[in-house]
Design an enzyme around this catalytic site. Structure first.
Site, PDB file in Angstrom:
ATOM      1  N   SER A 173       3.696  -4.085  10.867  1.00 15.78           N
ATOM      2  CA  SER A 173       2.503  -3.467  11.436  1.00 15.78           C
ATOM      3  C   SER A 173       2.558  -3.517  12.969  1.00 15.78           C
ATOM      4  CB  SER A 173       1.252  -4.147  10.876  1.00 15.78           C
ATOM      5  OG  SER A 173       0.097  -3.396  11.157  1.00 15.78           O
TER       6      SER A 173
ATOM      7  N   ASP B 198       0.587   1.847   0.822  1.00 16.69           N
ATOM      8  CA  ASP B 198      -0.006   1.403   2.087  1.00 16.69           C
ATOM      9  C   ASP B 198      -1.235   2.273   2.388  1.00 16.69           C
ATOM     10  OD1 ASP B 198      -0.682   0.881   4.772  1.00 16.69           O
ATOM     11  OD2 ASP B 198       1.402   0.471   5.312  1.00 16.69           O
TER      12      ASP B 198
ATOM     13  N   HIS C 105      -0.567  -2.383   2.704  1.00 14.48           N
ATOM     14  CA  HIS C 105      -0.367  -2.716   4.110  1.00 14.48           C
ATOM     15  C   HIS C 105      -0.421  -4.231   4.229  1.00 14.48           C
ATOM     16  CE1 HIS C 105      -0.110  -1.650   8.329  1.00 14.48           C
ATOM     17  NE2 HIS C 105      -0.962  -2.635   8.580  1.00 14.48           N
TER      18      HIS C 105
END
Length: 290
Positions: A102, A237, A265
């Protein structure tokens, strides 16, 4: 090795390493608002057992590293990039394999573009293109409705000093961002508890990364990345849907794309370590061949 505190510029970062320092170095770059504990200890040991020197650390405002008052971060997003480079310097690592999830994937991209000599390979997990994209590039898919709702009409924050309420909120957020293949409740609660108990200021850790000014931006594009690159992306995600990972793999020369079935995610959960660990070991090999 036990955790240790390392001075980097005007901050002190909490660092932990696994494996032989003589082995190729992997620097793990974490996502927003997440301490280094999110890189599971057994995951780190699996990489170390395969002959890698693994480094995980708390970013500013997470874990035991330097923190600032909640709502008043005394740094920018660019500072987190220079922190990663400064940490490598402090540890005597000239060139490392960068593995970022991320926000950490964005940091890894920026280092790969602007400081290619410091990067042996890139592994980008659940992240999105950080620099400006080529003219005419297909638009990236938006977050799913549940994520848009979360940010558009956020649930009031709990009293972050209330240990039980804070842990419950973290567990709930992990489930919101996770996929059908994710941490079970017991494992998620153990993680949230561990993070809470070793974080200096939990309110700051859950606030400051989300309000950082970005800094001057990335000086270059994905096409400038020369390091061997692996893109790992969850098929479920909800924050950066699969098209974000596909765009990275398409726009970075020679990148390898590996979908993670059912993953959201999140940091790679144990169920997909049999995919993730061998893929990282391959791209971090001597010649970087995937």
């Amino acid at each position: 090795m036990p955790e240790r505190m390392v001075k980097v510029d005007d901050a002190t970062l909490c660092v932990e390493t696994f494996g032989d320092p003589a082995d190729p170095a992997i620097l793990l770059l974490g996502g927003a608002a997440s301490a280094m504990d999110f890189w599971d200890t057994e995951f780190c040991r699996a990489l170390a057992d395969a002959g890698r020197h693994v480094v995980r650390y708390d970013n500013r405002d997470t874990g035991r590293s330097t923190n600032y008052p909640a709502g008043e971060p005394g740094y920018t997003g660019t500072t987190l990039v220079t922190d990663a480079l400064g940490l490598l310097d402090a540890l005597g690592i000239a060139r490392a394999h960068l593995v970022g999830v991320s926000m950490g994937g964005g940091i890894a991209q920026q280092i790969g573009i602007e400081h290619p000599g410091r990067v042996a390979s890139l592994t980008l997990i659940e992240t999105s293109p950080a620099p400006a994209r080529p003219d005419g590039a297909d638009p990236l898919p938006p977050p799913e409705a549940r994520i848009r709702a979360l940010f558009g009409d956020p649930e009031p924050a709990p009293d972050w000093t209330d240990r039980s309420a804070a842990i419950d909120r973290v567990v709930r957020d992990l489930a919101t961002f996770g996929g059908s293949v994710t941490l079970d409740d017991a494992r998620a609660r153990a993680l949230a508890t561990r993070v809470y108990d070793r974080t200096i200021d939990f309110a700051a850790s859950q606030t400051n990364h989300w309000i950082l000014e970005g800094g001057p931006g990335v000086r270059g594009g994905l096409g400038d990345i020369t390091a061997p690159t692996l893109v790992l992306h969850g098929t479920e995600d909800p924050f950066f849907p699969l098209g974000h990972g596909e765009a990275l793999a398409r726009e970075i020369p020679g990148a390898r794309f590996v979908p993670l079935p059912g993953v959201g995610h999140e940091y790679p959960p144990p169920q997909v370590w049999p995919i993730v660990v061998p893929a990282i070991i391959a791209v971090t090999g001597v010649d970087g061949v995937t």
